[in-house]
Design an enzyme around this catalytic site. Structure first.
Site, mmCIF file in Angstrom:
data_model
loop_
_atom_site.group_PDB
_atom_site.id
_atom_site.type_symbol
_atom_site.label_atom_id
_atom_site.label_comp_id
_atom_site.label_asym_id
_atom_site.label_seq_id
_atom_site.Cartn_x
_atom_site.Cartn_y
_atom_site.Cartn_z
ATOM 1 N N ARG A 117 0.838 -1.138 -0.112
ATOM 2 C CA ARG A 117 -0.059 -0.092 -0.070
ATOM 3 C C ARG A 117 0.748 1.308 0.084
ATOM 4 N NH1 ARG A 117 -5.119 1.870 -1.470
ATOM 5 N NH2 ARG A 117 -6.277 2.728 0.443
ATOM 6 N N THR A 405 -9.129 0.527 -9.866
ATOM 7 C CA THR A 405 -8.445 -0.643 -9.152
ATOM 8 C C THR A 405 -8.716 -1.810 -10.207
ATOM 9 O OG1 THR A 405 -8.992 0.157 -6.969
ATOM 10 C CG2 THR A 405 -8.785 -1.996 -7.046
ATOM 11 N N SER A 470 -10.262 -0.938 0.976
ATOM 12 C CA SER A 470 -11.491 -1.952 0.917
ATOM 13 C C SER A 470 -11.014 -3.256 0.170
ATOM 14 C CB SER A 470 -12.715 -1.368 0.062
ATOM 15 O OG SER A 470 -13.158 -0.149 1.020
ATOM 16 N N GLY A 491 -13.465 -1.780 -7.392
ATOM 17 C CA GLY A 491 -14.972 -1.573 -7.198
ATOM 18 C C GLY A 491 -15.018 -0.549 -5.932
#
Length: 585
Positions: A117, A405, A470, A491
């Site tokens: 990340r 994404t 998420s 999403g």
């Protein structure tokens, strides 16, 4: 509702794709307009006996299959896929973004998760996204420019995973992407449509020169597009490894683009890039009926929320309800409300916030949450619970999502598997292009307001911190510990519902992965119960409203990839809402 459930069972038994209409998508970022949509036609589930890869673009999937055919590992294939996606699906992921990778080693039956990340620069402050009046900035005022760019993690993650699990030499994994960048690829209807829709991409001179013609018109579908700058970048990385990205000329150019934005500069430095490190974290695993579900822990909220939802759903007999039943949709939406309420309060970077993972997944706690569900009436909005094993500190809530994404699913010839979700956050990220790739706007996944109700927000901006995500790359295991399924999706925050829907469809309803993926999307993120527009889900609206659900019908464009292990090899599917494919040998 019974007839619909029976029809889905017949479709699954026949191994056919659910006949769902393609839908335009104006309300989300990473979506094609109707005139550019590829459409959702009938597609059989893909079958393979040796290995399989599923990815969001056929060229990327083919790159992964070539690697697997040459004896590459699942990680090798995922790297090749990601490098090609940087070229052919630049709006969604790439060298300038970040990713989470969940890996299964078939020989040792162990699962490992890797956190690539993005991180906030050392100079970042909690008030980063507050306007002069002290209120949160409008979203795109924050996104476009250098302010939103986090230190990219993808390149370091790929190299880190390769050193642990790679089989082929690192440079070989770059060959397909370099060749396509040099010789060109055909612009897809999806990419062309997204360029045409975007209002900010032209603001960056490099992006304008690449994505638009000499007259300033967006590239048309079918145009042959070359990216010599990206080819040169890839050649450098192939020869010199990830260090060439995090220091030297490439790093200097990234910092120059971020700090030099004319209206919205950022504060990333070359030291920020040089100091970036991948985190190897413990997987978050939990039981669901006879299976074990494993995924990525914090700073991702995905695995915890998915497993909380499954824990609530485990208290009812979903198999007897069947897909499309009003009871199943009601329980699914209520489970989502409960999970998203906890997610908003407790989830953040575990290096900065003590996240009560054990408590959030404690079976007694989850069952107590399930008892809040009225089988006949929606709670409409759930409050966060009080899980055990938590720190005495309580943090306020805030939201962060990602739209740009992609997901990669791979199983190699030895049975090793990768589930990797990869992102640049918004479609086309920060609208900054450097050396042939786009930079992320991942810092807007932090909460814009650093304080809520007088308490520090868990997901507030802090130096070196990773924003909450998420993304939910997921692996499913049988009772004997063997791999059963690889699942994931892009999403935004709806990823959690997309992945959970697919797991329920495969595990409870016995659908093949292609049919499971193409079921209508539905669920709640602790707001309205959302139903996918122009699918059979629209027919559930009145029945749900009769159960006190606030209902919103909208585009829910997932990009799910799924591979399921069988006694004869693998079956796989890719979301027909996008351009993906599952292929193998």
């Amino acid at each position: 509702m019974t007839e619909l459930a029976n029809r889905w069972r017949r479709l699954a038994g026949a191994g056919l794709l659910a006949l769902l209409a393609a839908a335009p998508a104006w309300a989300q970022t990473d979506i094609v307009p109707p005139e550019a949509a590829t459409g959702r036609g009938t597609r059989d589930v893909e079958r393979a006996t040796r290995f399989m890869v599923a990815a969001a673009n056929p060229l990327a999937a083919e790159a992964g299959r070539e690697v697997l055919r040459n004896g590459g590992s699942a990680v090798d294939a995922a790297i090749a896929v990601q490098l090609v996606l940087t070229l052919v699906e630049p709006q969604s992921s790439g060298l300038g973004g970040g990713a989470f990778l969940v890996h299964y080693d078939a020989a040792t039956k162990t699962t490992t998760t890797y956190d690539g990340r993005e991180t906030a620069p050392a100079a970042a402050k909690p008030e980063r996204f507050l306007a002069a009046n002290g209120k949160p900035m409008p979203f795109y005022d924050a996104v476009v420019g250098g302010r939103s760019v986090g230190v990219p993690g993808t390149v370091r993650l790929l190299e880190f995973a390769h050193r642990k699990h790679g089989s082929l030499p690192w440079p070989r994994l770059f060959e397909k992407a370099i060749r396509l960048a040099d010789t060109g690829f055909t612009v897809s209807p999806r990419l062309a449509g997204l360029i045409a829709l975007d209002k900010h991409l032209k603001s960056d001179p490099a992006a304008r020169a690449y994505f638009y013609d000499a007259e300033g018109r967006p590239l048309a579908p079918g145009v042959r597009l070359k990216n010599p700058e990206l080819a040169a970048t890839l050649k450098t990385l192939a020869e010199r490894g990830a260090d060439a990205f995090y220091s030297g000329l490439i790093a200097a150019d990234i910092v120059k683009a971020v700090a030099g934005h004319p209206t919205n500069p950022g504060d990333m430095t070359e030291d920020d890039l040089k100091g970036y490190a991948v985190k190897e974290r413990l997987p978050v695993c939990g039981g669901y009926r006879v299976w074990t579900i494993c995924g990525m822990g914090p700073p991702s909220s995905g695995a915890i929320a998915v497993q909380q939802m499954l824990g609530v759903l485990e208290t009812v007999d979903l198999a007897s309800m069947g897909p499309g039943s009003l009871d199943a949709v009601h329980w699914f939406a209520e489970a989502g409300r409960l999970a998203f309420a906890d997610r908003a309060l407790y989830l953040a970077d575990p290096d900065f916030v003590k996240v009560p993972v054990k408590g959030l997944l404690d079976p007694r706690y989850v069952r107590s949450r399930a008892r809040l569900v009225d089988p006949k009436r929606s709670m409409q909005k759930a409050e966060p619970g009080n899980p055990p094993y938590q720190d005495t500190r309580v943090y306020g809530a805030s939201e962060g999502i990602e739209n740009g994404t992609s997901h990669i699913a791979v199983v190699d010839a030895k049975g090793n598997a990768v589930s990797m979700t990869t992102t640049i956050e918004d479609g086309f990220g920060a609208r900054l292009m450097v050396r042939g790739f786009l930079l992320n706007n991942e810092l807007t996944d932090f909460g814009f307001a650093p304080v809520a109700d007088g308490k520090p927000v868990a997901n507030r901006v802090e130096p070196g911190k990773r924003p909450r995500s998420s993304m939910a790359p997921t692996l499913v295991f049988r009772e004997d510990g063997g791999l059963h399924a690889v699942v994931g999706s892009p999403g935004g925050s709806a990823i959690i519902n997309y992945v959970t829907k697919t797991l329920v469809a495969i595990l409870d309803w016995g659908l093949d992965p292609q049919v499971a993926i193409d079921l209508p999307n539905f669920g709640s993120r602790n707001g309205p119960t959302e139903l996918e527009e122009r699918t059979e889900a629209e027919g559930w609206k009145a029945g749900l409203e009769a159960r006190n659900h606030p209902v919103r019908v909208l585009e829910l464009t997932s990009g799910i990839q799924a591979i399921v292990a069988t006694g004869n090899g693998y079956i796989g599917g890719a979301d027909t809402r996008r351009e993906g494919v599952a292929i193998g040998d």
